[in-house]
Design a protein around this motif. Structure first.
Motif, mmCIF file in Angstrom:
data_model
loop_
_atom_site.group_PDB
_atom_site.id
_atom_site.type_symbol
_atom_site.label_atom_id
_atom_site.label_comp_id
_atom_site.label_asym_id
_atom_site.label_seq_id
_atom_site.Cartn_x
_atom_site.Cartn_y
_atom_site.Cartn_z
ATOM 1 N N TRP A 1 -5.228 -4.521 27.345
ATOM 2 C CA TRP A 1 -5.045 -3.073 27.377
ATOM 3 C C TRP A 1 -6.259 -2.378 26.767
ATOM 4 C CZ3 TRP A 1 0.024 -0.437 25.224
ATOM 5 C CH2 TRP A 1 -0.062 0.945 25.416
ATOM 6 N N CYS A 2 -6.677 -2.833 25.599
ATOM 7 C CA CYS A 2 -7.854 -2.244 24.950
ATOM 8 C C CYS A 2 -9.122 -2.451 25.782
ATOM 9 C CB CYS A 2 -8.051 -2.840 23.556
ATOM 10 S SG CYS A 2 -6.728 -2.444 22.385
ATOM 11 N N ARG B 1 -1.743 2.651 29.672
ATOM 12 C CA ARG B 1 -1.065 1.350 29.572
ATOM 13 C C ARG B 1 -1.129 0.625 30.908
ATOM 14 N NH1 ARG B 1 4.270 -0.820 29.967
ATOM 15 N NH2 ARG B 1 4.819 -2.176 28.207
ATOM 16 N N PRO B 2 -1.498 -0.675 30.912
ATOM 17 C CA PRO B 2 -1.575 -1.413 32.176
ATOM 18 C C PRO B 2 -0.219 -1.484 32.875
ATOM 19 C CG PRO B 2 -2.683 -2.613 30.406
ATOM 20 C CD PRO B 2 -1.946 -1.487 29.765
ATOM 21 N N TYR C 1 2.405 0.325 22.633
ATOM 22 C CA TYR C 1 1.085 0.617 22.081
ATOM 23 C C TYR C 1 0.461 -0.713 21.685
ATOM 24 C CZ TYR C 1 -2.393 3.551 19.705
ATOM 25 O OH TYR C 1 -3.565 4.195 19.352
ATOM 26 N N PRO C 2 -0.867 -0.843 21.720
ATOM 27 C CA PRO C 2 -1.471 -2.121 21.306
ATOM 28 C C PRO C 2 -0.968 -2.573 19.936
ATOM 29 C CG PRO C 2 -3.139 -0.697 22.266
ATOM 30 C CD PRO C 2 -1.886 0.128 22.169
ATOM 31 N N SER D 1 -3.902 -3.429 35.428
ATOM 32 C CA SER D 1 -2.584 -4.029 35.669
ATOM 33 C C SER D 1 -2.609 -5.507 35.321
ATOM 34 C CB SER D 1 -2.159 -3.855 37.134
ATOM 35 O OG SER D 1 -3.057 -4.513 38.006
ATOM 36 N N LYS E 1 -7.504 3.377 27.241
ATOM 37 C CA LYS E 1 -7.097 3.647 28.614
ATOM 38 C C LYS E 1 -5.562 3.663 28.727
ATOM 39 C CE LYS E 1 -11.238 3.761 30.429
ATOM 40 N NZ LYS E 1 -11.708 2.707 31.341
ATOM 41 N N PHE F 1 -1.580 -9.030 25.915
ATOM 42 C CA PHE F 1 -1.404 -7.763 26.618
ATOM 43 C C PHE F 1 -2.169 -6.648 25.904
ATOM 44 C CE2 PHE F 1 1.255 -3.903 27.418
ATOM 45 C CZ PHE F 1 1.018 -3.800 28.781
ATOM 46 N N SER F 2 -2.135 -6.652 24.576
ATOM 47 C CA SER F 2 -2.829 -5.628 23.789
ATOM 48 C C SER F 2 -4.340 -5.726 23.937
ATOM 49 C CB SER F 2 -2.440 -5.750 22.315
ATOM 50 O OG SER F 2 -1.061 -5.563 22.124
ATOM 51 N N CYS G 1 -10.222 -4.085 20.645
ATOM 52 C CA CYS G 1 -9.280 -3.253 19.894
ATOM 53 C C CYS G 1 -9.935 -2.565 18.701
ATOM 54 C CB CYS G 1 -8.092 -4.089 19.431
ATOM 55 S SG CYS G 1 -7.057 -4.678 20.802
#
Length: 567
Positions: free
Chosen positions: A467-468, A227-228, A487-488, A473, A225, A463-464, A217
């Motif tokens: 995601w970063c 969002r998963p 958002y993260p 998925s 990227k 999740f954040s 992050c």
């Protein structure tokens, strides 16, 4: 006399009595001492510090492991056969123990700050020993039955590391008051140098910790990227009974991209959805078939399975503490759920164009479908009408046959294998636990056009981080929670983090230097006083008449002492 003392001095004595009384049961003034702490009590202070450090890590572990509380409870259920939320007593005892040890630690540091001798009461020593042994036992138990969960500490540091560093710097900066006081009180120069070197060395090491902190992050925002995608793991099991049609309906309402479930085959060859090996936890089999409640789930035929209630357990056990949020209508629908077949779930997914993934469990030896279980499942999938490209096929048995019969399936592996092996088997997707793929692995798989799904991701911070990292998925028990993360949780550029890091260190350096200078001035001034001045300084706000009386008493006591020495 006390009545002549100013309120400030009285309050100071009261605070000192509480300090020494709670820590060592020394409530009386004559029981307190400014002598050096004995080696035995220093040893107990070190034990207390070690217990505090261990409990801090233990508490942090369980706080971050909340992502996997359901996994932990299910693991214990498989061992004991009884379902209950075991995390509640663990969290309660951990919080109580950590609070108790933290209180003792603060009291001990306050003793050092005011120059009081450490003397931990024997009851507290028993308490510290009990906390230490209990925590060590807990660590050993987790290491034996849930060892992979220790990875959550390192993974969580990717989200909390920068902020924990700021907190640690603040704590060490505050310790400067105690260290500076000790350095000023110590008369031996060598000991002063040792104390200074230890503190400054630890502080400098802490200042440089960000050089070792890595977090996905910390990146340019333009590199983030998409969002998963979120796959509903057993539907939305926090809002409805797992693996029921209601659970999958709720997951689809939450805009998940796919559904994931567990499949086994009944006695008469009907694939149905069941996570456990038995029906005891998630159905009322103990009431309908009491003599068979411990039998393998696959040993029931579909007619018997369909007669079971698969929703009342959810309302009774409330495994995720969410039943209170359900409306009256939802409570009624939940209580009337039945065992769901694979065909029902596939037709629902096909209607809403959602992908599906499932773990397939083979019936035990001697089962009529022990050899045909794979064909039974494959036939059900093909006849359900779901497009083949929406099916993530993970069983390794007869994979070549499945590829010929259903070439459109997304061949999926739940094992982390070399790239050559994956390509040879026609694998196009990996489905792994979130701790099995590092940020480097994620980038490598993405560069080689390998799709990746990580499970089970339930907390926004995790999740954040993923995601970063670029994960395409995730599979989740909590799609309703992740849906609220657009958002993260946090994202900062390397330059922004560098600015925060340097600013934190500079503020700390200035504060530490200021504390040392002030403590040296304050304590050196106190040491330059004679005993009479020290006693009189406590009465600085007294009336001039009281001060004169005190002086006369001191002078008189000095003359009397001289006379007795001459005699």
């Amino acid at each position: 006399m006390v009545k002549h003392q100013p309120l400030q001095v009285y309050e100071r004595q009261l605070c000192l009595s509480c300090l020494t009384g709670i820590y060592g049961c020394r409530w009386k003034r004559y029981q307190r001492s400014h002598d050096d702490t004995t080696k035995w009590e220093i040893l107990w202070f070190l034990i207390l510090s070690g217990t505090f450090s261990l409990l801090l890590v233990w508490f942090y572990f369980w706080w971050e492991a909340r992502n996997d509380y359901n996994e932990f409870n299910w693991s214990l259920y498989n061992q004991s056969g009884e379902w209950s939320d075991r995390t509640v007593p663990i969290l309660a005892t951990t919080a109580a123990g950590f609070t108790y040890i933290t209180l003792l630690m603060v009291l001990a540091l306050c003793h050092v700050a005011v120059g009081q001798q450490l003397n931990l009461h024997w009851l507290h020593k028993i308490g510290v020993t009990a906390a230490l042994l209990t925590t060590i036992t807990g660590v050993i138990s987790v290491n034996q039955m849930w060892a992979e969960e220790w990875d959550i500490i390192l993974i969580s540091l990717q989200a909390t590391g920068p902020f924990l560093h700021i907190g640690a710097v603040a704590a060490f900066t505050a310790l400067a008051w105690i260290v500076a006081g000790q350095v000023a009180r110590v008369e031996k120069t060598r000991l002063q140098v040792v104390l200074l070197l230890l503190y400054v060395g630890a502080l400098l090491a802490l200042y440089l910790v960000p050089l070792t902190i890595t977090s996905p992050c910390i990146m340019d925002r333009s590199s983030l990227k998409p969002r998963p995608a979120i796959i509903g793991h057993r539907g939305a099991p926090m809002l409805a009974p797992e693996n029921t049609i209601l659970s999958f309906h709720k997951a689809i309402q939450l805009k998940v991209s796919g559904l994931e479930t567990d499949v086994t085959v009944s006695l008469d060859g009907v694939p149905f959805l069941m996570r456990d090996h038995t029906l005891q936890r998630t159905t009322n089999v103990d009431r309908i078939f009491p003599d068979r409640q411990f039998d393998e789930a696959s040993l029931f035929n579909w007619t018997d399975l369909r007669s079971l209630n698969a929703g009342q357990w959810f309302l009774k056990d409330d495994p995720f503490w969410t039943v209170h949020s359900l409306s009256r209508k939802e409570l009624s629908r939940t209580g009337n759920q039945t065992v769901c077949s694979l065909e029902e779930m596939l037709r629902l997914a096909a209607r809403f164009n959602r992908s599906v993934a499932f773990d397939l469990r083979r019936p035990p030896p001697g089962h009529p479908r022990h050899k045909s279980w794979l064909n039974d499942t494959l036939e059900t999938v093909l006849l359900s009408g779901i497009p083949q490209e929406l099916v993530m096929w993970s069983p390794d048995w007869d994979r070549e046959l499945v590829r010929r019969v259903a070439p459109g399936f997304q061949q999926t592996s739940t094992e982390k294998l070399p790239k050559e092996v994956l390509h040879k088997r026609g694998i196009v997707r990996l489905q792994l636990r979130y701790n099995q793929a590092s940020p480097q692995d994620i980038r490598y798989l993405s560069a080689n056009n390998m799709n990746l799904t990580l499970r089970s991701v339930n907390e926004p911070w995790l999740f954040s981080v993923l995601w970063c990292s670029g994960v395409p998925s995730v599979s989740s028990d909590a799609p309703h929670i992740l849906r609220k993360v657009p958002y993260p949780v946090w994202l900062m550029t390397p330059d922004e983090y560098c600015l925060i890091w340097i600013t934190t260190d500079l503020i700390s350096i200035v504060t530490v230097v200021g504390i040392f200078v002030f403590q040296k001035w304050r304590l050196s001034g106190m040491r330059s006083y004679n005993p009479e001045q020290i006693m009189l300084s406590a009465a600085v706000r007294r009336s001039s008449r009281d001060v004169n009386i005190m002086k006369e008493k001191l002078i008189f006591s000095g003359k009397s002492a001289g006379k007795w020495s001459e005699d």
